[in-house]
Design a protein around this motif. Structure first.
Motif, PDB file in Angstrom:
ATOM      1  N   LYS A 120      29.169  39.916  44.243  1.00  0.00           N
ATOM      2  CA  LYS A 120      28.810  39.424  45.579  1.00  0.00           C
ATOM      3  C   LYS A 120      27.355  39.742  45.911  1.00  0.00           C
ATOM      4  CE  LYS A 120      30.665  39.767  50.308  1.00  0.00           C
ATOM      5  NZ  LYS A 120      29.865  38.744  50.825  1.00  0.00           N
ATOM      6  N   SER A 121      26.941  40.989  45.709  1.00  0.00           N
ATOM      7  CA  SER A 121      25.559  41.359  46.053  1.00  0.00           C
ATOM      8  C   SER A 121      24.562  40.683  45.121  1.00  0.00           C
ATOM      9  CB  SER A 121      25.380  42.880  46.034  1.00  0.00           C
ATOM     10  OG  SER A 121      25.575  43.386  44.738  1.00  0.00           O
ATOM     11  N   ARG A 122      24.913  40.525  43.855  1.00  0.00           N
ATOM     12  CA  ARG A 122      24.004  39.851  42.917  1.00  0.00           C
ATOM     13  C   ARG A 122      23.808  38.384  43.311  1.00  0.00           C
ATOM     14  NH1 ARG A 122      22.445  42.715  38.627  1.00  0.00           N
ATOM     15  NH2 ARG A 122      23.610  44.592  38.168  1.00  0.00           N
ATOM     16  N   ILE A 123      24.892  37.715  43.655  1.00  0.00           N
ATOM     17  CA  ILE A 123      24.793  36.308  44.043  1.00  0.00           C
ATOM     18  C   ILE A 123      23.980  36.167  45.321  1.00  0.00           C
ATOM     19  CG2 ILE A 123      26.110  34.301  44.842  1.00  0.00           C
ATOM     20  CD1 ILE A 123      28.322  35.204  42.813  1.00  0.00           C
ATOM     21  N   ASP A 124      24.236  37.048  46.282  1.00  0.00           N
ATOM     22  CA  ASP A 124      23.487  36.990  47.551  1.00  0.00           C
ATOM     23  C   ASP A 124      21.997  37.265  47.374  1.00  0.00           C
ATOM     24  OD1 ASP A 124      25.428  36.238  49.403  1.00  0.00           O
ATOM     25  OD2 ASP A 124      26.078  38.298  49.769  1.00  0.00           O
ATOM     26  N   SER A 125      21.634  38.089  46.383  1.00  0.00           N
ATOM     27  CA  SER A 125      20.235  38.493  46.251  1.00  0.00           C
ATOM     28  C   SER A 125      19.446  37.739  45.177  1.00  0.00           C
ATOM     29  CB  SER A 125      20.159  39.996  45.955  1.00  0.00           C
ATOM     30  OG  SER A 125      20.726  40.282  44.692  1.00  0.00           O
ATOM     31  N   ASN A 126      20.121  36.909  44.380  1.00  0.00           N
ATOM     32  CA  ASN A 126      19.418  36.233  43.285  1.00  0.00           C
ATOM     33  C   ASN A 126      19.645  34.721  43.356  1.00  0.00           C
ATOM     34  OD1 ASN A 126      18.371  35.224  40.907  1.00  0.00           O
ATOM     35  ND2 ASN A 126      19.298  36.779  39.598  1.00  0.00           N
ATOM     36  N   PRO A 127      18.669  33.975  43.867  1.00  0.00           N
ATOM     37  CA  PRO A 127      18.837  32.520  43.984  1.00  0.00           C
ATOM     38  C   PRO A 127      18.860  31.797  42.637  1.00  0.00           C
ATOM     39  CG  PRO A 127      16.615  33.159  44.589  1.00  0.00           C
ATOM     40  CD  PRO A 127      17.386  34.429  44.373  1.00  0.00           C
ATOM     41  N   ASP A 128      18.547  32.492  41.544  1.00  0.00           N
ATOM     42  CA  ASP A 128      18.579  31.857  40.225  1.00  0.00           C
ATOM     43  C   ASP A 128      19.964  31.873  39.586  1.00  0.00           C
ATOM     44  OD1 ASP A 128      15.932  31.001  40.105  1.00  0.00           O
ATOM     45  OD2 ASP A 128      15.252  32.983  39.479  1.00  0.00           O
ATOM     46  N   ILE A 129      20.942  32.505  40.234  1.00  0.00           N
ATOM     47  CA  ILE A 129      22.311  32.472  39.714  1.00  0.00           C
ATOM     48  C   ILE A 129      22.899  31.105  40.026  1.00  0.00           C
ATOM     49  CG2 ILE A 129      24.649  33.412  39.907  1.00  0.00           C
ATOM     50  CD1 ILE A 129      23.353  36.165  40.381  1.00  0.00           C
ATOM     51  N   ILE A 130      23.307  30.394  38.967  1.00  0.00           N
ATOM     52  CA  ILE A 130      23.841  29.043  39.141  1.00  0.00           C
ATOM     53  C   ILE A 130      25.335  28.965  38.876  1.00  0.00           C
ATOM     54  CG2 ILE A 130      21.653  27.896  38.668  1.00  0.00           C
ATOM     55  CD1 ILE A 130      22.792  27.331  35.794  1.00  0.00           C
ATOM     56  N   ALA A 131      25.889  29.958  38.174  1.00  0.00           N
ATOM     57  CA  ALA A 131      27.313  29.934  37.854  1.00  0.00           C
ATOM     58  C   ALA A 131      27.877  31.341  37.835  1.00  0.00           C
ATOM     59  CB  ALA A 131      27.548  29.266  36.498  1.00  0.00           C
ATOM     60  N   TYR A 132      29.117  31.451  38.290  1.00  0.00           N
ATOM     61  CA  TYR A 132      29.867  32.693  38.230  1.00  0.00           C
ATOM     62  C   TYR A 132      31.023  32.456  37.266  1.00  0.00           C
ATOM     63  CZ  TYR A 132      33.299  36.225  39.391  1.00  0.00           C
ATOM     64  OH  TYR A 132      34.229  37.235  39.309  1.00  0.00           O
ATOM     65  N   VAL A 133      31.073  33.239  36.201  1.00  0.00           N
ATOM     66  CA  VAL A 133      32.172  33.171  35.244  1.00  0.00           C
ATOM     67  C   VAL A 133      32.952  34.465  35.402  1.00  0.00           C
ATOM     68  CG1 VAL A 133      32.827  33.026  32.813  1.00  0.00           C
ATOM     69  CG2 VAL A 133      30.862  31.716  33.652  1.00  0.00           C
ATOM     70  N   GLY A 134      34.165  34.343  35.918  1.00  0.00           N
ATOM     71  CA  GLY A 134      35.016  35.511  36.109  1.00  0.00           C
ATOM     72  C   GLY A 134      36.193  35.458  35.154  1.00  0.00           C
ATOM     73  N   ILE A 135      36.544  36.599  34.612  1.00  0.00           N
ATOM     74  CA  ILE A 135      37.700  36.643  33.735  1.00  0.00           C
ATOM     75  C   ILE A 135      38.952  36.341  34.548  1.00  0.00           C
ATOM     76  CG2 ILE A 135      38.974  38.040  32.063  1.00  0.00           C
ATOM     77  CD1 ILE A 135      35.915  37.148  31.416  1.00  0.00           C
ATOM     78  N   ALA A 136      38.987  36.830  35.769  1.00  0.00           N
ATOM     79  CA  ALA A 136      40.033  36.454  36.728  1.00  0.00           C
ATOM     80  C   ALA A 136      39.362  35.640  37.837  1.00  0.00           C
ATOM     81  CB  ALA A 136      40.687  37.700  37.304  1.00  0.00           C
ATOM     82  N   PRO A 137      40.101  34.755  38.493  1.00  0.00           N
ATOM     83  CA  PRO A 137      39.496  33.988  39.583  1.00  0.00           C
ATOM     84  C   PRO A 137      38.956  34.906  40.679  1.00  0.00           C
ATOM     85  CG  PRO A 137      41.640  33.077  38.984  1.00  0.00           C
ATOM     86  CD  PRO A 137      41.495  34.386  38.248  1.00  0.00           C
ATOM     87  N   ALA A 138      37.941  34.447  41.363  1.00  0.00           N
ATOM     88  CA  ALA A 138      37.327  35.209  42.444  1.00  0.00           C
ATOM     89  C   ALA A 138      38.298  35.359  43.611  1.00  0.00           C
ATOM     90  CB  ALA A 138      36.057  34.513  42.909  1.00  0.00           C
ATOM     91  N   ASP A 139      38.219  36.506  44.292  1.00  0.00           N
ATOM     92  CA  ASP A 139      39.021  36.664  45.506  1.00  0.00           C
ATOM     93  C   ASP A 139      38.356  35.863  46.632  1.00  0.00           C
ATOM     94  OD1 ASP A 139      36.883  38.196  46.521  1.00  0.00           O
ATOM     95  OD2 ASP A 139      37.895  40.100  46.142  1.00  0.00           O
ATOM     96  N   ASP A 140      39.014  35.809  47.783  1.00  0.00           N
ATOM     97  CA  ASP A 140      38.522  34.967  48.878  1.00  0.00           C
ATOM     98  C   ASP A 140      37.122  35.368  49.343  1.00  0.00           C
ATOM     99  OD1 ASP A 140      40.835  33.473  48.816  1.00  0.00           O
ATOM    100  OD2 ASP A 140      41.788  34.547  50.480  1.00  0.00           O
ATOM    101  N   ASP A 141      36.850  36.662  49.420  1.00  0.00           N
ATOM    102  CA  ASP A 141      35.545  37.142  49.877  1.00  0.00           C
ATOM    103  C   ASP A 141      34.438  36.723  48.910  1.00  0.00           C
ATOM    104  OD1 ASP A 141      33.858  38.542  51.672  1.00  0.00           O
ATOM    105  OD2 ASP A 141      33.930  40.311  50.366  1.00  0.00           O
TER     106      ASP A 141
END
Length: 109
Positions: A46-67
């Motif tokens: 969450k903090s990485r995505i909020d602070s880095n506009p160069d993140i284009i994809a999130y690959v999670g081993i489990a699906p992301a929670d609602d937050d």
């Protein structure tokens, strides 16, 4: 350089394995100069995505929670489940999603 955030529980086992496969795919496609995958523990996502506009994809081993999903959507990051890179089942489709995300994110630059 765009970033693909790959997350698992601790960030030291599964996510590095998946990140390596994604990076190998990007290299095979000639896209390694445009994007790279980085492994991290899921609690930092969450903090990485909020602070880095160069993140284009999130690959999670489990699906992301609602937050986390709310943060993903607010930052226009695509979510891809990482299991296909572990099992091989659906890996081509998952790679294609990553390829399209990289191409879409970099065509404007």
């Amino acid at each position: 350089m765009k970033t693909i955030l790959v997350c698992c529980g601790s960030g030291v086992a599964t996510s590095p394995q998946v990140a390596n496969k994604i990076n190998d795919f990007l290299e095979d496609q000639g896209l390694d100069g445009l994007a790279h995958a980085e492994p991290h523990p899921v609690e930092t996502a969450k903090s990485r995505i909020d602070s880095n506009p160069d993140i284009i994809a999130y690959v999670g081993i489990a699906p992301a929670d609602d937050d986390l999903r709310e943060t993903i959507e607010a930052n226009h990051v695509i979510e891809v489940v990482g299991v296909p890179w572990l099992t091989g089942m659906g890996e081509d489709d998952a790679n294609e999603k990553i390829k399209q995300a990289v191409l879409q994110a970099t065509q404007h630059n």
